[in-house]
Enzyme design. Structure first.
Site, mmCIF file in Angstrom:
data_model
loop_
_atom_site.group_PDB
_atom_site.id
_atom_site.type_symbol
_atom_site.label_atom_id
_atom_site.label_comp_id
_atom_site.label_asym_id
_atom_site.label_seq_id
_atom_site.Cartn_x
_atom_site.Cartn_y
_atom_site.Cartn_z
ATOM 1 N N CYS A 95 53.375 -73.388 11.432
ATOM 2 C CA CYS A 95 54.294 -74.320 10.792
ATOM 3 C C CYS A 95 55.539 -73.523 10.437
ATOM 4 O O CYS A 95 55.445 -72.509 9.725
ATOM 5 C CB CYS A 95 53.631 -74.876 9.523
ATOM 6 S SG CYS A 95 54.717 -75.897 8.510
ATOM 7 N N CYS A 121 60.186 -77.391 14.874
ATOM 8 C CA CYS A 121 59.123 -77.904 14.011
ATOM 9 C C CYS A 121 57.938 -78.090 14.943
ATOM 10 O O CYS A 121 58.086 -78.610 16.052
ATOM 11 C CB CYS A 121 59.570 -79.242 13.421
ATOM 12 S SG CYS A 121 58.221 -80.225 12.762
HETATM 13 N N1 DGL Z 1 55.121 -78.708 11.313
HETATM 14 C C1 DGL Z 1 56.044 -78.309 10.291
HETATM 15 C C2 DGL Z 1 57.016 -77.247 10.813
HETATM 16 O O1 DGL Z 1 56.826 -76.674 11.862
HETATM 17 C C3 DGL Z 1 56.874 -79.384 9.678
HETATM 18 C C4 DGL Z 1 56.332 -80.650 9.189
HETATM 19 C C5 DGL Z 1 56.467 -80.905 7.708
HETATM 20 O O2 DGL Z 1 57.542 -81.269 7.224
HETATM 21 O O3 DGL Z 1 55.455 -80.783 7.058
HETATM 22 O O4 DGL Z 1 57.978 -76.955 10.145
#
Ligand code: DGL
Length: 260
Positions: free
Chosen positions: A76, A187
């Site tokens: 993430c 993301c």
């Molecule tokens: N999957 C998360 C990232 O790569 C973002 C999603 C979220 O806002 O929780 O930043």
């Protein structure tokens, strides 16, 4: 306790997004057992204050450590910016990787056009991201797009359709110039939107670049370096979700198999 190669590899994300990194890791390390925890109960992370994201990330990492993981991937971008530096200090022995928007490969292959970066509002506000941008200043035009509300589409299983198209038109559309050359998917939820992004771009030659393969490769490198790579064994994947919603777990396995 000494870390053994038979122990599983832990993965975490704020929700389903990190599966995009997990799928690459499974391909690169088929002999490994993986445990993935998606923190959908607290998603999205990307609109929360930094301190809160750090605390949430620690909680999920604690759960993974209790399961005896031998390595950790913070899959993430938002959690990486908030917590990976301190996690490295807390667990110096643990092979650990985070993920950051893949601006480096986008700049390295750039032919003079604009590079857009889709990421959460918090990723874009973080010092780590500002330092990343500063590194490439003057080498290419890099334009961040805060994508509040985007991860929710993937969490809901909406990978296409009118609402998503309207979102992309409204949020990404204004940044798309004639000379836009690439879009960095900053993301981990974004790679699952590749097919829809392609149709949104209506056949324009714009590269979609994400860091999932690079991150999985780095994870393998660190595990190998620590002498912990497991081979000659049929690996497995166990996915859990803090929401307790079986539908999210089912969808996670579906994303793991998705052809992109
Ligand atoms: N999957 C998360 C990232 O790569 C973002 C999603 C979220 O806002 O929780 O930043």
């Amino acid at each position: 306790m000494k870390i053994q190669s038979e122990q599983p590899i832990g993965f975490m994300d704020s929700g389903l997004g990190g599966i995009s990194v997990l799928r690459e890791a499974v391909r690169l390390m088929p002999g490994e057992d993986f445990i993935y925890i998606g923190d959908s109960a607290h998603a999205p992370y990307g609109t929360r204050p930094q301190e809160e994201i750090r605390r949430l990330t620690y909680d999920v990492v604690d759960r993974l450590l209790e399961r005896g993981i031998k390595a950790l991937a913070v899959a993430c971008n938002t959690a990486t910016g908030a917590a990976v530096a301190s996690l490295r200090q807390m667990y110096p022995e643990l092979p650990l990787v985070g993920i950051e928007p893949a601006i480096k490969p986008a700049v390295e292959t750039n032919r003079g056009g604009r590079i857009l970066v889709m990421a959460t509002p918090m990723t874009i506000r973080q010092d780590k991201f500002k330092r990343l941008l500063a590194k490439y200043e003057g080498l290419a035009e890099v334009v961040p797009i805060p994508c509040e509300g985007l991860m929710e589409f993937v969490e809901a299983g909406t990978l296409g359709g009118e609402q998503l198209d309207a979102y992309l038109e409204r949020v990404v559309g204004p940044f798309l110039t004639e000379d836009t050359e690439s879009i960095v998917l900053g993301c981990t939820h974004c790679p699952f939107l590749r097919p829809d992004l392609r149709s949104f771009l209506k056949g324009r030659e714009i590269a979609l670049i994400d860091g999932s393969y690079g991150t999985a490769r780095e994870l393998r490198r660190r595990i190998e370096e620590a002498g912990l790579l497991r081979q000659g064994h049929q690996g497995s994947v166990a996915i859990e979700n803090t929401s307790g919603n079986p539908e999210l777990v089912r969808r996670s396995y579906e994303l793991l198999q998705m052809e992109l």
